[in-house]
Write an enzyme that holds these catalytic residues in place. Structure first.
Site, PDB file in Angstrom:
ATOM      1  N   VAL A   8     -40.943  58.934  77.295  1.00 49.87           N
ATOM      2  CA  VAL A   8     -40.634  58.531  78.881  1.00 49.87           C
ATOM      3  C   VAL A   8     -39.915  57.392  78.787  1.00 49.87           C
ATOM      4  O   VAL A   8     -39.732  56.896  79.375  1.00 49.87           O
ATOM      5  CB  VAL A   8     -42.220  58.451  79.335  1.00 49.87           C
ATOM      6  CG1 VAL A   8     -42.635  59.691  79.527  1.00 49.87           C
ATOM      7  CG2 VAL A   8     -43.389  57.420  78.793  1.00 49.87           C
ATOM      8  N   TYR A   9     -40.259  56.346  77.902  1.00 45.39           N
ATOM      9  CA  TYR A   9     -39.687  54.783  78.158  1.00 45.39           C
ATOM     10  C   TYR A   9     -38.365  55.125  77.798  1.00 45.39           C
ATOM     11  O   TYR A   9     -37.836  55.804  77.159  1.00 45.39           O
ATOM     12  CB  TYR A   9     -39.987  54.256  76.454  1.00 45.39           C
ATOM     13  CG  TYR A   9     -41.254  53.243  76.239  1.00 45.39           C
ATOM     14  CD1 TYR A   9     -42.349  53.856  77.331  1.00 45.39           C
ATOM     15  CD2 TYR A   9     -41.545  53.216  74.776  1.00 45.39           C
ATOM     16  CE1 TYR A   9     -43.794  53.530  76.762  1.00 45.39           C
ATOM     17  CE2 TYR A   9     -43.035  52.690  74.462  1.00 45.39           C
ATOM     18  CZ  TYR A   9     -44.308  52.795  75.722  1.00 45.39           C
ATOM     19  OH  TYR A   9     -45.312  52.366  75.255  1.00 45.39           O
ATOM     20  N   SER A  10     -38.113  54.490  79.369  1.00 46.62           N
ATOM     21  CA  SER A  10     -35.678  54.566  79.613  1.00 46.62           C
ATOM     22  C   SER A  10     -35.818  56.250  79.663  1.00 46.62           C
ATOM     23  O   SER A  10     -34.490  56.444  79.222  1.00 46.62           O
ATOM     24  CB  SER A  10     -34.944  53.207  78.635  1.00 46.62           C
ATOM     25  OG  SER A  10     -36.092  52.371  79.015  1.00 46.62           O
ATOM     26  N   GLU A  11     -36.816  56.692  79.594  1.00 44.64           N
ATOM     27  CA  GLU A  11     -35.647  58.516  80.375  1.00 44.64           C
ATOM     28  C   GLU A  11     -35.619  58.872  78.808  1.00 44.64           C
ATOM     29  O   GLU A  11     -34.699  59.554  78.438  1.00 44.64           O
ATOM     30  CB  GLU A  11     -35.556  58.796  81.407  1.00 44.64           C
ATOM     31  CG  GLU A  11     -35.840  57.834  82.533  1.00 44.64           C
ATOM     32  CD  GLU A  11     -34.774  58.026  83.938  1.00 44.64           C
ATOM     33  OE1 GLU A  11     -33.362  58.769  83.671  1.00 44.64           O
ATOM     34  OE2 GLU A  11     -34.597  57.442  84.866  1.00 44.64           O
ATOM     35  N   GLY A  12     -36.003  58.465  77.940  1.00 39.03           N
ATOM     36  CA  GLY A  12     -36.283  58.750  76.088  1.00 39.03           C
ATOM     37  C   GLY A  12     -34.759  58.313  75.443  1.00 39.03           C
ATOM     38  O   GLY A  12     -34.830  58.442  74.305  1.00 39.03           O
TER      39      GLY A  12
END
Length: 346
Positions: free
Chosen positions: A60-64
């Protein structure tokens, strides 16, 4: 740099781990950091050169994008794959679908493939659940994680942000059924957030689970930018992102104690805060993050700081948790040493 065993495995990880929440900066994560490829390559390379062999990310970090940038940095740097321990996580929402979130078998098996694709790897070394999913039975999650390990897509599994009772239930079920068990616990821990000492840390010590603290500087509160009598700079992460929550009652005492130890030792407040974490017997690897190489260099230097007993005691006392049930009852009932007769001995 020193290296510690990851739980009950034969894998050794550096006492500092590079966190990657600042990589990318898409959507919600922009408030935390928005580093591009060249900056990410520099931070990863500096960490590896300093002896760090452990890097943590999440789908999920920065949407992948964090996983994508980390994978690109590892390829650009050309380090042997077996010399870098790569960890990622699963649980958060990664798409609009009703099943693109949680810890169901469906989401776990789809998510590990997505993470490996973005990282450009054929396996991760540590695959961690990123929180609690009340909709999915623990048993389903544990069996799915075991399948990920048996498929060769992950070497070990761990958890993050779970209540102690859920983690204990998962560990017991895994051991009773010969399944891959949790080897690590990635949990929030700092001088202004010592809550894990009540239940999670005792569980992990009892069951041989490695503790990997995240946000050891409490979202920048313990970075040296803040003091009891003044607010930090307007561009500090904490100014726009008030997380994780901390005890406002204890915060001024902790900041004052940190500043005092920093002045006495001649090292930065951030280094003192990280060095204190490294004195905890249950901590395996502290996850550090940075927006630039100067921050990273200061954090990495924490491994060279040895705090005097008096300084550790001062920090312990300033940050001590208030007494809470059943802890105060357990302490009260165990004050009398066993093996001594009441009233007199002979």
């Amino acid at each position: 740099m020193r290296y510690n065993q990851l739980g009950r495995t034969g894998l050794y990880v550096s006492e500092l781990c590079l966190g990657t929440m600042t990589f990318g900066g898409k959507g919600f994560w922009e408030a935390i950091g928005k580093l591009g490829a060249s900056e990410v390559d520099a931070l990863v390379g500096t960490s590896l050169d300093a002896g760090v062999n452990f890097v943590d990310t999440a789908d999920v970090y920065s949407e992948g994008e964090s996983e994508t940038l980390l994978g690109g940095a590892l390829r650009a740097l050309g380090r042997p794959r077996e010399q870098v321990v790569v960890a990622t996580k699963v649980r958060g929402r990664v798409g609009p679908g009703v099943n693109q979130v949680g810890l169901s078998r469906a989401h776990i098996l789809a998510s590990i493939d997505g993470s490996l694709r973005r990282l450009g790897l054929d396996h991760v070394d540590l695959y961690q659940t990123h929180g609690f999913d009340p909709a999915t039975p623990v048993e389903e999650t544990v069996r799915a994680l075991d399948d990920v390990v048996r498929s060769g897509k992950a070497r070990y599994v761990g958890f993050s942000n779970l209540p102690a009772w859920v983690a204990a239930k998962a560990i017991t079920f895994a051991e009773q059924n010969g399944l891959a068990r949790f080897q690590s616990a990635q949990v929030y821990y700092s001088l202004v957030g010592r809550d894990i000492e009540r239940e999670i840390a005792p569980l992990c010590r009892s069951e041989g689970v490695a503790i990997l603290p995240w946000s050891p500087l409490a979202g920048g509160l313990l970075s040296g930018k803040f003091d009891p009598d003044r607010k930090g700079p307007a561009d500090a992460r904490r100014a726009n992102f008030d997380f994780p929550p901390v005890s406002q009652e204890r915060l001024p005492r902790v900041l004052a104690a940190l500043r005092k130890v920093s002045d006495a030792t001649g090292v930065s407040v951030a280094r003192v805060a990280l060095a204190w974490q490294l004195t905890r017997p249950f901590v395996t690897s502290v996850i550090i993050g940075a927006k630039n190489r100067d921050q990273l260099a200061d954090n990495l230097a924490a491994v060279d700081v040895t705090l005097a007993d008096e300084h550790v005691k001062a920090l312990d006392e300033a940050s001590a948790l208030p007494s809470e049930y059943p802890g105060w009852m357990v302490e009260s009932q165990n004050r009398e040493p066993r093996g001594v007769l009441a009233g007199k001995t002979r």
